[in-house]
Design a protein around this motif. Structure first.
Motif, PDB file in Angstrom:
ATOM      1  N   PRO A 180       0.853  -1.190   0.000  1.00  0.00           N
ATOM      2  CA  PRO A 180       0.000   0.000   0.000  1.00  0.00           C
ATOM      3  C   PRO A 180       0.889   1.241   0.000  1.00  0.00           C
ATOM      4  N   GLU A 181       0.321   2.387  -0.318  1.00  0.00           N
ATOM      5  CA  GLU A 181       1.057   3.630  -0.130  1.00  0.00           C
ATOM      6  C   GLU A 181       1.331   3.804   1.361  1.00  0.00           C
ATOM      7  N   THR A 182       2.527   4.230   1.709  1.00  0.00           N
ATOM      8  CA  THR A 182       2.900   4.304   3.123  1.00  0.00           C
ATOM      9  C   THR A 182       3.136   5.722   3.628  1.00  0.00           C
ATOM     10  N   THR A 183       2.942   6.711   2.787  1.00  0.00           N
ATOM     11  CA  THR A 183       3.191   8.094   3.210  1.00  0.00           C
ATOM     12  C   THR A 183       2.335   8.451   4.420  1.00  0.00           C
ATOM     13  N   GLY A 184       2.966   8.806   5.509  1.00  0.00           N
ATOM     14  CA  GLY A 184       2.258   9.206   6.721  1.00  0.00           C
ATOM     15  C   GLY A 184       1.749   8.056   7.560  1.00  0.00           C
ATOM     16  N   ALA A 185       1.789   6.831   7.054  1.00  0.00           N
ATOM     17  CA  ALA A 185       1.270   5.678   7.796  1.00  0.00           C
ATOM     18  C   ALA A 185       2.286   5.200   8.827  1.00  0.00           C
ATOM     19  N   ALA A 239       4.078   0.008  -4.950  1.00  0.00           N
ATOM     20  CA  ALA A 239       3.011   0.592  -4.140  1.00  0.00           C
ATOM     21  C   ALA A 239       1.812   0.941  -5.001  1.00  0.00           C
ATOM     22  N   ALA A 240       0.627   0.605  -4.512  1.00  0.00           N
ATOM     23  CA  ALA A 240      -0.626   0.948  -5.181  1.00  0.00           C
ATOM     24  C   ALA A 240      -1.386   1.937  -4.315  1.00  0.00           C
ATOM     25  N   SER A 241      -2.113   2.816  -4.943  1.00  0.00           N
ATOM     26  CA  SER A 241      -2.871   3.828  -4.208  1.00  0.00           C
ATOM     27  C   SER A 241      -4.052   3.197  -3.473  1.00  0.00           C
ATOM     28  N   ASP A 242      -4.531   3.888  -2.469  1.00  0.00           N
ATOM     29  CA  ASP A 242      -5.712   3.420  -1.743  1.00  0.00           C
ATOM     30  C   ASP A 242      -6.900   3.216  -2.680  1.00  0.00           C
ATOM     31  N   PRO A 243      -7.208   4.188  -3.576  1.00  0.00           N
ATOM     32  CA  PRO A 243      -8.353   3.975  -4.473  1.00  0.00           C
ATOM     33  C   PRO A 243      -8.207   2.718  -5.332  1.00  0.00           C
ATOM     34  N   PHE A 244      -7.011   2.466  -5.828  1.00  0.00           N
ATOM     35  CA  PHE A 244      -6.810   1.268  -6.643  1.00  0.00           C
ATOM     36  C   PHE A 244      -7.093   0.009  -5.823  1.00  0.00           C
ATOM     37  N   LEU A 245      -6.562  -0.057  -4.609  1.00  0.00           N
ATOM     38  CA  LEU A 245      -6.740  -1.235  -3.782  1.00  0.00           C
ATOM     39  C   LEU A 245      -8.205  -1.430  -3.400  1.00  0.00           C
ATOM     40  N   ALA A 332      -5.272   6.303 -11.289  1.00  0.00           N
ATOM     41  CA  ALA A 332      -5.306   6.251  -9.823  1.00  0.00           C
ATOM     42  C   ALA A 332      -4.314   5.250  -9.260  1.00  0.00           C
ATOM     43  N   ALA A 333      -3.824   4.367 -10.147  1.00  0.00           N
ATOM     44  CA  ALA A 333      -2.898   3.343  -9.651  1.00  0.00           C
ATOM     45  C   ALA A 333      -1.484   3.878  -9.620  1.00  0.00           C
ATOM     46  N   ALA A 334      -0.814   3.622  -8.528  1.00  0.00           N
ATOM     47  CA  ALA A 334       0.560   4.083  -8.389  1.00  0.00           C
ATOM     48  C   ALA A 334       1.472   3.194  -9.211  1.00  0.00           C
ATOM     49  N   GLY A 335       2.503   3.783  -9.767  1.00  0.00           N
ATOM     50  CA  GLY A 335       3.487   3.006 -10.507  1.00  0.00           C
ATOM     51  C   GLY A 335       4.476   2.382  -9.559  1.00  0.00           C
TER      52      GLY A 335
END
Length: 341
Positions: A180-185, A239-245, A332-335
């Motif tokens: 998942p994206e981890t920025t701020g998590a 990493a994939a974005s929250d919306p994609f997941l 919306a999907a992260a590369g």
């Protein structure tokens, strides 16, 4: 010799507590249904806590310490009623899930608790823990310790959450792993044996009060990076974005088809509880690296490719990775990104 009664003592956490008390030289009795053995050195009393005579055997003697981990308010109330007068000290293992606010960061033990369900309303794990806490505290007062663990991790974890990451990195080898994206998590975990040691400590000291039994707060990216390093993973961390997941039916936190430890943005406080009381009462934490190494050894022993209770099946993960890599992938999907240490 210290006489200790563990209500349970054959499950994951309660078994570790029973073993820790045995190692401390106590005479340990475990009261459980008998579907699993008690730890070596402990005595097993077979009883059904739903039965009216569940506590007939332990009610016949005095206990220096009673430990209960149940999330059933009825079980806790019946135990306190039957054994409270026979116990010099009582430790109830609750949970940080008892707190009402997951959006408040850095909560200590004074944080707002969930409101117990009203008559006729459906309850849940957190509310049941609050009811049980109130029973223990109200009946035993200064003879009681309330321990609220956060996410408990380590060898033999039956939830399969924390172990997913080090296991998946090891299984993938030089293949890609979906993150998942981890920025701020952030992530906050505590080794099961550190919880067990703390429960023994407060019982031995007859400590009274409430303590969050939680680990240090780490950026989630650092935790995943450490898992990757320990597993020896050499592939891409994608990493994939929250919306994609979410759009692809990947669940938060736990359970089938999930990415464990990934939380919604509106829960910034869930993994940030304060641990000052834990430390002051004698709680100690082993290094996260050690816990991760112990977890990987256990995951290898149980099988990296086994069916899990939490996480993505490798086939589902590869399908998601292929979709992310496809030219027509959604904006919306992260590369390919994330912790590539």
């Amino acid at each position: 010799m210290t006489d200790v009664l563990i209500l349970g003592g054959t499950g994951w956490l309660s078994g570790r507590i029973a073993r820790a008390w045995v190692d401390a030289g106590a005479d340990v009795t475990c009261l459980a249904r008998g579907s699993r053995p008690a730890p070596e050195g402990a005595t097993l009393v077979v009883a059904d806590r739903d039965a009216p005579d569940a506590y007939a055997v332990p009610a016949g003697r005095h206990w220096d310490e009673v430990v209960d981990v149940s999330s059933s308010p009825a079980h806790v109330a019946a135990a306190v009623d039957a054994l409270g007068a026979r116990a010099a000290h009582w430790t109830y293992v609750s949970s940080v899930s008892a707190y009402a606010r997951a959006d408040v960061e850095g909560q200590d033990e004074s944080g707002e608790l969930l409101v117990p369900a009203a008559a006729g309303e459906e309850s849940d794990y957190g509310r049941d823990k609050v009811v049980a806490e109130n029973t223990v505290r109200g009946s035993l007062g200064a003879r009681a310790a309330i321990v609220r663990p956060g996410l408990i991790v380590g060898p033999a974890d039956p939830t399969d959450r924390f172990g997913y990451w080090v296991s998946r990195f090891a299984l993938a080898g030089d293949g890609a792993v979906l993150l998942p994206e981890t920025t701020g998590a952030r992530a906050q975990v505590i080794d099961v044996d550190d919880v067990a040691a703390f429960v023994v400590r407060v019982g031995a000291d007859r400590w009274s009060g409430t303590a969050n039994a939680v680990g240090d707060v780490h950026p989630l990216a650092d935790v995943l990076g450490l898992a990757r390093e320990i597993a020896g993973h050499s592939g891409a961390a994608v990493a994939a974005s929250d919306p994609f997941l979410v759009d692809h039916d990947v669940a938060y936190w736990a359970g089938p088809r999930s990415l464990p430890l990934w939380l919604p943005d509106d829960m910034p406080g869930f993994m940030t509880h304060r641990s000052a009381v834990f430390a002051a009462a004698g709680g100690t934490l082993r290094p996260l690296r050690e816990t991760m190494q112990r977890t990987l050894a256990d995951e290898r022993a149980r099988g990296l490719d086994r069916e899990r209770r939490a996480g993505l099946a490798r086939s589902d993960e590869l399908a998601l990775l292929a979709e992310l890599a496809a030219p027509a992938a959604s904006p919306a999907a992260a590369g390919p990104a994330g912790p590539q240490r």
